[in-house]
Design a protein around this motif. Sequence first.
Motif, PDB file in Angstrom:
ATOM      1  N   LEU A  48       3.142   3.256   0.447  1.00 35.73           N
ATOM      2  CA  LEU A  48       2.510   2.949   1.724  1.00 35.73           C
ATOM      3  C   LEU A  48       2.811   3.971   2.806  1.00 35.73           C
ATOM      4  CD1 LEU A  48       2.908  -0.929   1.967  1.00 35.73           C
ATOM      5  CD2 LEU A  48       1.143   0.430   0.829  1.00 35.73           C
ATOM      6  N   ILE A  49       3.810   4.852   2.576  1.00 31.78           N
ATOM      7  CA  ILE A  49       4.107   5.863   3.589  1.00 31.78           C
ATOM      8  C   ILE A  49       3.391   7.179   3.304  1.00 31.78           C
ATOM      9  CG2 ILE A  49       6.338   4.822   4.108  1.00 31.78           C
ATOM     10  CD1 ILE A  49       7.680   7.029   2.519  1.00 31.78           C
ATOM     11  N   GLY A  50       2.564   7.191   2.262  1.00 31.10           N
ATOM     12  CA  GLY A  50       1.803   8.394   1.943  1.00 31.10           C
ATOM     13  C   GLY A  50       2.659   9.440   1.263  1.00 31.10           C
ATOM     14  N   GLY A  51       2.184  10.693   1.279  1.00 28.63           N
ATOM     15  CA  GLY A  51       2.952  11.781   0.692  1.00 28.63           C
ATOM     16  C   GLY A  51       3.178  11.602  -0.798  1.00 28.63           C
ATOM     17  N   THR A  52       4.368  12.015  -1.253  1.00 28.39           N
ATOM     18  CA  THR A  52       4.690  11.974  -2.676  1.00 28.39           C
ATOM     19  C   THR A  52       4.677  10.553  -3.220  1.00 28.39           C
ATOM     20  OG1 THR A  52       6.067  13.938  -2.404  1.00 28.39           O
ATOM     21  CG2 THR A  52       6.398  12.660  -4.405  1.00 28.39           C
ATOM     22  N   GLY A  53       5.096   9.593  -2.400  1.00 27.69           N
ATOM     23  CA  GLY A  53       5.112   8.206  -2.859  1.00 27.69           C
ATOM     24  C   GLY A  53       3.731   7.737  -3.279  1.00 27.69           C
ATOM     25  N   LEU A  54       2.747   7.988  -2.440  1.00 28.74           N
ATOM     26  CA  LEU A  54       1.378   7.570  -2.744  1.00 28.74           C
ATOM     27  C   LEU A  54       0.766   8.431  -3.838  1.00 28.74           C
ATOM     28  CD1 LEU A  54      -1.100   5.821  -2.166  1.00 28.74           C
ATOM     29  CD2 LEU A  54      -1.744   7.429  -0.359  1.00 28.74           C
ATOM     30  N   ALA A  55       0.973   9.747  -3.751  1.00 26.08           N
ATOM     31  CA  ALA A  55       0.363  10.658  -4.728  1.00 26.08           C
ATOM     32  C   ALA A  55       0.864  10.378  -6.141  1.00 26.08           C
ATOM     33  CB  ALA A  55       0.651  12.106  -4.338  1.00 26.08           C
ATOM     34  N   SER A  56       2.170  10.184  -6.298  1.00 23.15           N
ATOM     35  CA  SER A  56       2.714   9.944  -7.639  1.00 23.15           C
ATOM     36  C   SER A  56       2.226   8.610  -8.196  1.00 23.15           C
ATOM     37  CB  SER A  56       4.238   9.987  -7.610  1.00 23.15           C
ATOM     38  OG  SER A  56       4.758   8.999  -6.741  1.00 23.15           O
ATOM     39  N   PHE A  57       2.188   7.583  -7.356  1.00 21.39           N
ATOM     40  CA  PHE A  57       1.695   6.279  -7.776  1.00 21.39           C
ATOM     41  C   PHE A  57       0.221   6.361  -8.166  1.00 21.39           C
ATOM     42  CE2 PHE A  57      -0.444   2.279  -6.605  1.00 21.39           C
ATOM     43  CZ  PHE A  57       0.238   1.366  -7.413  1.00 21.39           C
ATOM     44  N   GLY A  58      -0.574   6.993  -7.306  1.00 19.41           N
ATOM     45  CA  GLY A  58      -2.012   7.056  -7.547  1.00 19.41           C
ATOM     46  C   GLY A  58      -2.404   7.945  -8.709  1.00 19.41           C
ATOM     47  N   MET A  59      -1.835   9.146  -8.753  1.00 21.78           N
ATOM     48  CA  MET A  59      -2.204  10.078  -9.821  1.00 21.78           C
ATOM     49  C   MET A  59      -1.783   9.543 -11.184  1.00 21.78           C
ATOM     50  SD  MET A  59      -3.830  12.661  -8.439  1.00 21.78           S
ATOM     51  CE  MET A  59      -3.721  14.034  -9.596  1.00 21.78           C
ATOM     52  N   MET A  60      -0.595   8.971 -11.260  1.00 21.47           N
ATOM     53  CA  MET A  60      -0.126   8.442 -12.543  1.00 21.47           C
ATOM     54  C   MET A  60      -0.898   7.184 -12.947  1.00 21.47           C
ATOM     55  SD  MET A  60       2.169  10.567 -13.592  1.00 21.47           S
ATOM     56  CE  MET A  60       1.107  11.795 -12.828  1.00 21.47           C
ATOM     57  N   GLY A  61      -1.171   6.319 -11.974  1.00 23.44           N
ATOM     58  CA  GLY A  61      -1.895   5.093 -12.284  1.00 23.44           C
ATOM     59  C   GLY A  61      -3.357   5.336 -12.618  1.00 23.44           C
ATOM     60  N   GLU A  62      -3.984   6.233 -11.874  1.00 23.91           N
ATOM     61  CA  GLU A  62      -5.421   6.478 -12.046  1.00 23.91           C
ATOM     62  C   GLU A  62      -5.731   7.308 -13.280  1.00 23.91           C
ATOM     63  OE1 GLU A  62      -9.236   5.788 -10.933  1.00 23.91           O
ATOM     64  OE2 GLU A  62      -7.670   5.367  -9.445  1.00 23.91           O
ATOM     65  N   TYR A  63      -4.910   8.324 -13.543  1.00 26.43           N
ATOM     66  CA  TYR A  63      -5.298   9.306 -14.551  1.00 26.43           C
ATOM     67  C   TYR A  63      -4.390   9.394 -15.781  1.00 26.43           C
ATOM     68  CZ  TYR A  63      -8.133  11.087 -10.667  1.00 26.43           C
ATOM     69  OH  TYR A  63      -9.015  11.208  -9.627  1.00 26.43           O
ATOM     70  N   LEU A  64      -3.147   8.989 -15.689  1.00 28.88           N
ATOM     71  CA  LEU A  64      -2.226   9.286 -16.792  1.00 28.88           C
ATOM     72  C   LEU A  64      -1.619   8.049 -17.453  1.00 28.88           C
ATOM     73  CD1 LEU A  64      -1.062  11.713 -18.291  1.00 28.88           C
ATOM     74  CD2 LEU A  64       0.885  11.668 -16.739  1.00 28.88           C
ATOM     75  N   LEU A  65      -1.036   7.149 -16.669  1.00 30.20           N
ATOM     76  CA  LEU A  65      -0.300   6.032 -17.254  1.00 30.20           C
ATOM     77  C   LEU A  65      -1.057   4.715 -17.225  1.00 30.20           C
ATOM     78  CD1 LEU A  65       3.191   6.792 -15.632  1.00 30.20           C
ATOM     79  CD2 LEU A  65       2.375   7.470 -17.909  1.00 30.20           C
ATOM     80  N   GLY A  66      -1.976   4.574 -16.283  1.00 27.41           N
ATOM     81  CA  GLY A  66      -2.715   3.323 -16.129  1.00 27.41           C
ATOM     82  C   GLY A  66      -1.966   2.356 -15.227  1.00 27.41           C
ATOM     83  N   TRP A  67      -2.694   1.447 -14.605  1.00 23.38           N
ATOM     84  CA  TRP A  67      -2.091   0.508 -13.660  1.00 23.38           C
ATOM     85  C   TRP A  67      -1.205  -0.508 -14.349  1.00 23.38           C
ATOM     86  CZ3 TRP A  67      -2.368   2.918  -9.457  1.00 23.38           C
ATOM     87  CH2 TRP A  67      -3.518   3.622  -9.079  1.00 23.38           C
ATOM     88  N   ASP A  68      -1.467  -0.790 -15.613  1.00 21.74           N
ATOM     89  CA  ASP A  68      -0.616  -1.742 -16.328  1.00 21.74           C
ATOM     90  C   ASP A  68       0.811  -1.217 -16.453  1.00 21.74           C
ATOM     91  OD1 ASP A  68      -2.616  -3.598 -16.622  1.00 21.74           O
ATOM     92  OD2 ASP A  68      -3.145  -3.020 -18.678  1.00 21.74           O
TER      93      ASP A  68
END
Length: 220
Positions: A48-68
Amino acid sequence: EHMIITSLINISPIVAMNNHIAEERDIVSYKDLLNPRWKGKISMTSPLIGGTGLASFGMMGEYLLGWDYFKELVKQEPVIVTDTRLGVEWLARGKQTIAWAARSESMIEFQQAGAPVKYLKMNEGTYATDAGQGFVMMKNAPHRAASIVFINWLLTREGQTVFSESRGFESNRIDVSRDRIDPIRIRSPGVRYLMQDEKSRALEDSWLLKAKEILGHLMR
């Protein structure tokens, strides 16, 4: 023509550990974080504070690891931190064993002070950014010719060597030495690197919603 020249690339390591408590061989895959051994021993920078926290969560969830994957990770009861330096301090002091999205500036600070903190290279890969180093020339800017001379020099081998070493990021020129760059930030053959670009950044609002959905109960 809406062209951005990217001269440096920032390989963004996501997982860090206290190497007085754990060993590198213990954590070579993101799936290793799901080991019951690490329950309650993981800190995670808040998306929620943006930056690496958001990017790592989003990139990994969206493209690599999945939200599960994150739905499983929350079962490990990670501590969500909004003070990124504090997260690294907890790691250094052994209050937490593993940190997700530890801030690089804080990691360098504690490493230089001799703290036992280390980024890890994950088998599945990670994401990369333009390191905030894209060059743009403002329309109708004064001294246009001087700007062109400077940019052209900065893109030479000499200019890129200076720029790369001062920033600590790998140059996209293949003839620039990487000897002074942290190996964790150098691309390795066979490793998958997702590139954060305009398309992925356009998804950030949806990632915030996902973060609230999956991690919300931990962020209260």
